[in-house]
Write a protein that holds these residues in place. Sequence first.
Motif, PDB file in Angstrom:
ATOM      1  N   UNK A 110       0.850  -1.194   0.000  1.00 38.00           N
ATOM      2  CA  UNK A 110       0.000   0.000   0.000  1.00 38.00           C
ATOM      3  C   UNK A 110       0.886   1.245   0.000  1.00 38.00           C
ATOM      4  N   UNK A 111       0.545   2.200  -0.860  1.00 34.17           N
ATOM      5  CA  UNK A 111       1.311   3.450  -0.965  1.00 34.17           C
ATOM      6  C   UNK A 111       2.799   3.184  -1.199  1.00 34.17           C
ATOM      7  N   UNK A 112       3.094   2.243  -2.101  1.00 28.56           N
ATOM      8  CA  UNK A 112       4.474   1.794  -2.341  1.00 28.56           C
ATOM      9  C   UNK A 112       5.425   2.932  -2.698  1.00 28.56           C
ATOM     10  N   UNK A 113       4.902   4.005  -3.280  1.00 32.59           N
ATOM     11  CA  UNK A 113       5.773   5.102  -3.688  1.00 32.59           C
ATOM     12  C   UNK A 113       5.549   6.376  -2.862  1.00 32.59           C
ATOM     13  N   UNK A 114       4.916   6.237  -1.720  1.00 32.86           N
ATOM     14  CA  UNK A 114       4.681   7.371  -0.831  1.00 32.86           C
ATOM     15  C   UNK A 114       5.998   7.801  -0.190  1.00 32.86           C
ATOM     16  N   UNK A 115       6.266   9.070  -0.152  1.00 32.85           N
ATOM     17  CA  UNK A 115       7.488   9.582   0.460  1.00 32.85           C
ATOM     18  C   UNK A 115       7.540   9.227   1.935  1.00 32.85           C
ATOM     19  N   UNK A 116       8.643   8.618   2.361  1.00 30.83           N
ATOM     20  CA  UNK A 116       8.807   8.124   3.725  1.00 30.83           C
ATOM     21  C   UNK A 116      10.210   8.480   4.208  1.00 30.83           C
ATOM     22  N   UNK A 117      10.320   8.823   5.466  1.00 30.66           N
ATOM     23  CA  UNK A 117      11.627   9.158   6.028  1.00 30.66           C
ATOM     24  C   UNK A 117      12.375   7.892   6.441  1.00 30.66           C
ATOM     25  N   UNK A 118      13.641   7.844   6.082  1.00 28.82           N
ATOM     26  CA  UNK A 118      14.521   6.729   6.423  1.00 28.82           C
ATOM     27  C   UNK A 118      15.706   7.292   7.196  1.00 28.82           C
ATOM     28  N   UNK A 119      16.090   6.612   8.267  1.00 25.58           N
ATOM     29  CA  UNK A 119      17.283   7.026   9.009  1.00 25.58           C
ATOM     30  C   UNK A 119      18.516   6.647   8.204  1.00 25.58           C
ATOM     31  N   UNK A 120      19.440   7.559   8.079  1.00 26.49           N
ATOM     32  CA  UNK A 120      20.683   7.298   7.351  1.00 26.49           C
ATOM     33  C   UNK A 120      21.546   6.333   8.167  1.00 26.49           C
ATOM     34  N   UNK A 121      21.770   6.653   9.417  1.00 25.62           N
ATOM     35  CA  UNK A 121      22.551   5.815  10.335  1.00 25.62           C
ATOM     36  C   UNK A 121      21.557   5.109  11.254  1.00 25.62           C
ATOM     37  N   UNK A 134      12.720   8.733   1.065  1.00 22.00           N
ATOM     38  CA  UNK A 134      12.709   7.626   0.110  1.00 22.00           C
ATOM     39  C   UNK A 134      11.260   7.226  -0.125  1.00 22.00           C
ATOM     40  N   UNK A 135      11.024   6.374  -1.098  1.00 21.31           N
ATOM     41  CA  UNK A 135       9.671   5.861  -1.286  1.00 21.31           C
ATOM     42  C   UNK A 135       9.455   4.707  -0.313  1.00 21.31           C
ATOM     43  N   UNK A 136       8.205   4.458  -0.002  1.00 14.10           N
ATOM     44  CA  UNK A 136       7.847   3.457   1.008  1.00 14.10           C
ATOM     45  C   UNK A 136       8.451   2.077   0.716  1.00 14.10           C
ATOM     46  N   UNK A 137       8.478   1.665  -0.547  1.00 15.68           N
ATOM     47  CA  UNK A 137       9.038   0.352  -0.882  1.00 15.68           C
ATOM     48  C   UNK A 137      10.524   0.287  -0.521  1.00 15.68           C
ATOM     49  N   UNK A 138      11.266   1.369  -0.736  1.00 10.83           N
ATOM     50  CA  UNK A 138      12.681   1.399  -0.334  1.00 10.83           C
ATOM     51  C   UNK A 138      12.805   1.348   1.184  1.00 10.83           C
TER      52      UNK A 138
END
Length: 166
Positions: A110-121, A134-138
């Motif tokens: 669901x919402x595979x390409x929705x903008x989502x925050x990812x922690x770098x470290x 990143x996108x939700x799938x990533x």
Amino acid sequence: MANLADFNAKELAAVGSQLTNDPSKYVNDENVELQWAMKSYHHAETYFNLISSVDPTALKLTKMDDEIYEEFRKDFPDLKIDVIKEDELKSAEAKEKWRPLINRFEKTIEDFNFGTLLRIDCTKDYSEENSILVVRAQFLAIEVARNREGYNSPLRFKKKENSEQT
């Protein structure tokens, strides 16, 4: 800039309802961008609280975690996920490499390409310096792998130590 804590439940509900509308009806409106940012921040905050409270190696983010992990590691067997390099996700070359994996989940996440925050470290909390969009799938591919491979596990102990010190 407004902070999530500056909004009440009614305002947050209004944000959520706006995010389900037809995107073609929107123009670049500051309010829409703020609403998106609030939803992304809430997701990030909820996720971080979860992985720092339970054993992440046993955590299931979706019913498809096994498939997401297998496909991710098949396509990116050597990608270092403890500290992400932005160019490995966002350069033109990286986008071409990621696109097939992301599109594989178009109909199942669901919402595979929705903008989502990812922690770098992965050893640190979300912050302006430690977050990338990143996108939700990533996000799911990397975080499922971080959980399975034990990279997120120290967060639980770090949170426990911090709460014992206060």
